[in-house]
Structures are given as structure tokens and as C-alpha cells.
Scaffold this motif. Sequence first.
Motif, mmCIF file in Angstrom:
data_model
loop_
_atom_site.group_PDB
_atom_site.id
_atom_site.type_symbol
_atom_site.label_atom_id
_atom_site.label_comp_id
_atom_site.label_asym_id
_atom_site.label_seq_id
_atom_site.Cartn_x
_atom_site.Cartn_y
_atom_site.Cartn_z
ATOM 1 N N GLU A 138 0.832 -1.208 0.000
ATOM 2 C CA GLU A 138 0.000 0.000 0.000
ATOM 3 C C GLU A 138 0.864 1.255 0.000
ATOM 4 N N THR A 165 2.336 1.845 -3.218
ATOM 5 C CA THR A 165 1.276 2.325 -4.087
ATOM 6 C C THR A 165 1.103 3.841 -3.963
ATOM 7 N N VAL A 166 1.241 4.341 -2.737
ATOM 8 C CA VAL A 166 1.117 5.783 -2.523
ATOM 9 C C VAL A 166 2.178 6.510 -3.346
ATOM 10 N N ALA A 214 1.277 6.312 -6.996
ATOM 11 C CA ALA A 214 0.101 7.122 -7.333
ATOM 12 C C ALA A 214 0.463 8.605 -7.376
ATOM 13 N N GLU A 238 2.574 9.253 -10.439
ATOM 14 C CA GLU A 238 1.709 9.227 -11.620
ATOM 15 C C GLU A 238 0.979 10.568 -11.766
ATOM 16 N N LEU A 239 0.463 11.049 -10.643
ATOM 17 C CA LEU A 239 -0.225 12.342 -10.666
ATOM 18 C C LEU A 239 0.734 13.453 -11.084
ATOM 19 N N ARG A 247 3.456 13.246 -12.715
ATOM 20 C CA ARG A 247 3.854 13.083 -14.112
ATOM 21 C C ARG A 247 2.803 13.741 -15.018
ATOM 22 N N MET A 300 -4.566 16.655 -4.638
ATOM 23 C CA MET A 300 -4.180 15.841 -3.468
ATOM 24 C C MET A 300 -5.419 15.189 -2.850
ATOM 25 N N LEU A 328 -6.842 12.437 -5.083
ATOM 26 C CA LEU A 328 -5.988 11.258 -5.018
ATOM 27 C C LEU A 328 -6.272 10.446 -3.749
ATOM 28 N N GLY A 329 -6.813 11.119 -2.744
ATOM 29 C CA GLY A 329 -7.141 10.418 -1.499
ATOM 30 C C GLY A 329 -6.047 10.532 -0.451
#
Lengths: 252, 399
Positions: B11, B14-15, B18, B21-22, B24, B51, B54-55
Motif C-alpha cells: 500500500e 502504491t502511494v 500514485a 503518476e499524478l 507526471r 491531493m 488522489l485520497g
Amino acid sequence: MKIVVLLKQTFDTEEKVVVEGGKVKEDGAQFIINPYDEYAVEEAIRIKESGDAEVVLISYGPARAEEALRKALAMGADRAILIEDETPSADEAYVAELIARAVEKEAPDILLAGYFSVDNGAGQVALRVAERLGMNHVGAVLKLTLDGDRVRAERDAEGDIEVVETTLPVLLTAQQGLNDPRYPSLPGIMKAKKKPLDRLTPGELGVERKETTQVIEQYLPPKKEAGKIIGGTAEEAARELVRLLREEAKVV
Amino acid sequence: MLAIGFMLTDEQRTVIDAVEELLRKLKPRQEAYFKSIYDDQHYPDELWEHMSALGLFGALVPEAYGGSGLGLLAMTLAMERFAAHGLGNVLAVLTTMDAMAILRGGTEAQKRRFLPAIAEGKLRMAFAITEPDAGTNSFRMRTLARKDGSVYRLSGRKAWITGADRADYVLVVARTIPYEEVIAQGLRERYGMGLFLVDTKAEGLSMQAMETVGIEGFRQFFLYLDDVEVPEDHRIGDEHDGAEVMFDALNPERILFAAKGVGMTEYALARAAEYAKARRVFGDTPIAAYQGVQHPLARLKVLQEAARMLTYQAAEAFDRGRARSEVGLFANMAKYLASETAFEAIDRAIQTHGGNGFSKEYHLIRMMAPARLMKTAPINNEMVLNYIAERALGLPRSY
């Protein structure tokens, strides 16, 4: 309603492409969802959100393509199928035959795909799949409206907009501008890890590898030469320009 | 390369992915963001919304209150990545700290009221402890919260309050019993302090911008509290023992500042390496080939990784609910090394860039003040060393 999205994992368009021995070097490269396919995924999820639909992803490629599929699952697709091949073929006819077999089993109402992939750029596979399955097809879609089984699509016709009406089942290929794809949220990513992803081999689809075209060589485009600046008064410059166009470039 | 040796969970990785990715995706907007942050002193709202979407704020909040419950380490990783792209966000740090105060010290009703909104990124929160005459020695603060029936009335003056103009609430630390009285009664000096969530639009609250430099995209304010009414259910923690909750929340603040320092260092070293590889001064050899250029950068890389380990360790200790003093020790060590390293890294990156180091186009000179600030705030590094000397080495308290 069932929507199948064809998705290809491609090079990151921000990456520098290195060609070695007539092949694009993949070591250390970043891979992304083909940007046009990302519009297709987003559109499928929006259709799902505005009604009731299952979104199934199909990809053909090496095992690493799972990352791209997981990302699309994190965006909101429901499940994925990866037709796995560590040395994927670039022959569009063969790839289309493979994918058509997988799509056929799903019998979608809507087949969505990118207008073309940013790596090979042929823009053939999705169209060939639709052709094999006898589906209607609208390419380079910029806006999509669904009403029952009636489909109204605005497509990019070389800078103009063409409006096409057709019926389901249909293949739609996404052009840049169709939507603004979301990025996966953290809860989305965590859910995506548990979503089903089936792996198939070409053999399991009953398709024998048969290629009618082959990639012989890959090379980078020649470096652009520096431009020529013509000096003098407007009249002198115009005269010189015409002379160069006529004598050097031989275009007029 | 991201902390290969540190056992991050799936997890947590993953953060990182993520956020990367954002970022980028947002890369085409980077120059516009930099202009807004470093020229206009305005952190883009758009980035806050990203932000939230994205969670990231949801990561702080347990599932029971609408979040994903990933914890402080998840936010630490995210803040580091934002800073590594030059986009450190101090208001997000303060909101995290306040969220942790509510989570650790709030009543069930307060948690149900505030945490879901925090998880969605709908609440921005500032923190007000410092006063013109009570900085490091915050126990001597003069702001007073007087109980008046079912409400409190707050009066006093706060200073250096970051992002107060952009926040929905400010968590104000106030004396519920004046300092002199507490001492006269022979009580501990931390006794008689309360935490109050004050609506920034509350009557009697006014603010005035301070002419300070150093927080990316946010200004600092004098906060004037003139008999500001605060409902009793906006008091976080015990009436006179708010310090307990406050000390719990100060650790996340230090940890996230450390993460920002680690990220800034990454930004500086990446820019320096990139520039040095392209810059040729003598013949065809890039300056990156010179050991005089390489070694200082390599040394900072070592310090950066060490700071990163300390930071993650502190966040992990916090998430596991380890004793406050244990978390505090690592939080302070992380903050110390990360801030010293970030300042040196920006300095060294400027040196590597020669004259271009001072050109706005290369951004480094604009990050000098934010890097420098971290040695002073949220607490100065001398006090950090005092804490470490006392807690880790058992040395006598000098002040």
C-alpha cells in the motif's frame, strides 16, 4: 450493457527513445497506457457511471502489461484480460485476429479503443477487430452520446467535425479531446489489486501465430538541420527565397 | 530510487506510485505552479484539489470515518514526493497535524464531525501556538481561553501563523489557566493549556499578513483574538491538559517537515546532477566529471538517504502507536538531519549551477529561503539537539 476496452501498454511519450541494433531499447524505459487508450478507458467508465455497465479491459502484450491494466482497473474498470506474449507480434492482422477471439467471447455492446497507439502508430488493430466481428465503427471520436442502442458520435474529420449516427454494437476509437482521463485514487488502486485479471495465451484462444508483415528495422528520424535565415530587404529576401525554392529545393 | 532497504508495504509503495503518476500528469503545469508558489506566494488550489482527489487526506483517516486508514507514513511518502518536484505544501502538513490531534485527542462526536471532511480534503487547517513573546517557550503564552457558560472566550495575539488566510479552521493553543497561576499553585507548567478549533471566520478573529519569506506559496500572519467565542465542543482534548494532545500532534508536524526536507534535497541533487552533466567549461568534459563537483553531491546523497530512513522510522513509530517520547526522538532526529541536509543541498546545487544558480529560471535560489526556514521552524535545530541530548543521552537540561 457491456463495454470492452482495448488497451495497449506503450512507451512513456516523455521518454527518450533509444534504438540499438535496429530495435527500440526497452531496458529501464517507463511504460504507460497508450494515451489514446486512456481516453477510451475514461469514456467507458463515464458510461458506466451514468448508467449500468460492466467495463472489461483486453490487452495483448508481455507480462508487464499487467501494470497498465491494473492502472485502468484502478481508474474504475471492472476486470481485465491479458493475452500474454513475451515477444508480441507487430503484425496488425494477426494481433486483430487474436483480440477478436477474446472480444467475441465477451460479446460487448460497445467496443472502445484508442484512435491509434503512440508506438507503432498504424491505427489498424481496433478497426480490423470490428471488421472481423461485423461491428459498426466510428473512428477518432471527440464526443459521444448514447440513447438506448442509438449512438451519436462527433468525430474529428481532419480538423472539421463530422457527426455520425449508428447503432450498437459498435466500435468507437477515441481521439484526443474526447475527455480528460482521471488518475487513479488511492482507494481505487487498493481495490484494483483485488479485481480479476485473467491471463490467456494465444494458443488458448486457438490462434496460430501467422504474420504477413514483419518489422525489418527501426531507426530514429534524421536530425533536423539548422534552418537558413535569408537577410536583406523584403524584396531581396523574397527574390532569394524564390530562387532557393526553385533551384535548391526544386519545389516551384 | 526510493528507500530500497526500508520495508514499505504494498500500500505504501502504491502511494508513491500514485503520487508520481499524478505529478507526471501535472508536469506540463509545473512552470505555472512554480510561478504561483515562488513568485506570487500563492500555493495553487488546484494542487490541493488533486491531493484530495488522489485520497491523500483520506489516508490519514481510519476507514470508520471515511478514510482509507493508511496512516502518517503514507502522507509522509506523499509529502516527500511533492517536495521532490518542488511542490512542498505546508498547509497540508498543518492540516495533517490537526487531523492527528482530532484523531488522537478528539471525542467520538468530534471525530464523526471533522474527520470525514478532512478525508475528502474539504477542510484546510492552520495551527496557532507561537506568540510574539512566546516562541520556543510556548508554556509562557498569554493567549487566554476563559470559560463562559457553554462556550470559551479566547483573547490574545498569535504570530507566524502560516496559511491562516487559506484555512477553514485554525487550531489555537491557549492558556486555560494563566502561566503565573499555574506556577504559583506548584503545578507543572504544561498544565492549564487547551486546544481550540477556531473557525477562521469567527467574530473577533482578525489577521494581518507578516512580511516574511520562506513558506512555499503561503504567507504568515499575526492573529488577533478579541473575545472570540468558541463552542465547548470545539475544544480538542482535556480543558487543562490540551498539551497532551498537542505534543502528540507536534510529532507528525516534525515528521512531515522532515519529509519535505528529504524531498527538497532530492530536487536539489537531481537538478545539480542534471546540470553538471550538461555543462562544459574546459574542453569537452562536463563539470560532472570533476570530483570537486561530484563529492559534495555524493556526500549529500548519503545524508539524504539517512534522513529518509529516520523520517520513515519516525512515521512508522507514530502509526504503530509507539510512546510519544520514542516517536519524538526519531521525529526530532529526522527533522534535524533533513533540514540541515536540505539547506546544504540547495546551497550546493546553486554552487554547481554557477551564475545560473542565481537565475530564477533554475528555481534553486527561490528555494533557498524555504530550505533555510526548516532549520528554524517548526522548531529550531538547537532545541532539537537539546531534546536529543536530554532524551537519548540522558544529559542534563541546560535551559
